[in-house]
Enzyme design. Structure first.
Site, short mmCIF file in Angstrom:
data_model
loop_
_atom_site.label_atom_id
_atom_site.label_comp_id
_atom_site.label_asym_id
_atom_site.label_seq_id
_atom_site.Cartn_x
_atom_site.Cartn_y
_atom_site.Cartn_z
N GLY A 45 42.29 15.43 -29.12
CA GLY A 45 40.89 15.04 -29.29
C GLY A 45 40.54 14.69 -30.72
N CYS A 46 41.06 15.47 -31.65
CA CYS A 46 40.76 15.23 -33.07
C CYS A 46 41.43 13.95 -33.56
CB CYS A 46 41.18 16.43 -33.91
SG CYS A 46 40.24 17.92 -33.48
N THR A 47 42.61 13.66 -33.03
CA THR A 47 43.29 12.40 -33.38
C THR A 47 42.49 11.22 -32.86
OG1 THR A 47 45.44 13.48 -33.43
CG2 THR A 47 45.43 11.08 -33.13
N ALA A 50 39.34 10.84 -35.08
CA ALA A 50 39.66 10.33 -36.42
C ALA A 50 40.04 8.85 -36.36
CB ALA A 50 40.78 11.15 -37.05
#
Length: 154
Positions: A45-47, A50
Site C-alpha cells: 500500500g505504501c509503495t 508513494a
C-alpha cells in the site's frame, strides 16, 4: 490522541531524509506543502501511494505544492525505497514517532476488525503561512492522490 483541524498551526518538525539531511517544515514557509504519513516503506500500500505521488509530482509541483512523506522507517530503509521506486520527493524518518503523534497520525486504529496501535495513514495540506488547510485521516493508499487532486481542484 489529538487530531489537527483546518486552521490549526501545523506542528513544526526537523527530521532526517533518506540521505541523512535535516529537513524542516519551516524550510517550506511561503509554499503549500502536502505532508503525508504512511506506515512502512516498501510495503504494497505504501509503495502504491508513494508511486502515485511520484507519478503526479510534476502537476502537484506546477500547482505550487511540495510533497513530504513521513514514516517511522530509518533513513537507510527510506534510501532503499527511494532508489527502488525512483522517488523524487523527500521521505522523512520519524523513528520515535514524535511527529506522527503531534500530527495525530499515530495511535489506535482498526485493522482487520481489531484495535491496534500504529501509523494512521493521513495527509495534510499546509498553507504558505504554516496552517493546516486540509486534514485527511484514515485515507486509502489506492486512489488517494486522484482524490486529493480533485479536492484541491487540480
Amino acid at each position: 490522541m489529538t487530531r489537527l483541524s483546518e486552521g490549526d498551526q501545523a506542528p513544526d518538525f526537523t527530521l532526517l531524509d533518506s540521505e541523512g539531511n535535516e529537513v524542516s517544515l519551516s524550510d517550506f514557509r511561503g509554499k503549500s506543502v502536502v505532508v503525508y504519513f504512511y506506515p512502512a516503506a516498501s510495503t504494497p500500500g505504501c509503495t502504491k501511494q508513494a508511486c502515485d505521488f511520484r507519478d503526479n509530482l510534476a502537476e502537484l509541483n506546477d500547482a505550487g505544492f511540495a510533497i513530504l512523506g513521513i514514516s517511522p522507517d530509518k533513513p537507510a530503509k527510506l534510501a532503499k525505497f527511494v532508489a527502488e521506486e525512483g522517488l523524487t520527493f523527500p521521505l522523512l524518518s520519524d523513528p520515535d514517532r514524535a511527529v506522527l503523534t503531534a500530527w495525530g497520525a499515530y495511535g489506535e486504529k482498526q485493522l482487520y476488525g481489531k484495535t491496534v496501535t500504529g501509523v494512521i495513514r493521513s495527509t495534510f495540506i499546509v498553507d504558505p503561512d504554516g496552517r493546516i488547510a486540509h486534514a485527511f485521516y484514515n485515507v486509502r493508499a489506492t486512489g488517494h492522490v486522484a482524490k486529493l487532486r480533485k479536492d484541491l481542484k487540480l
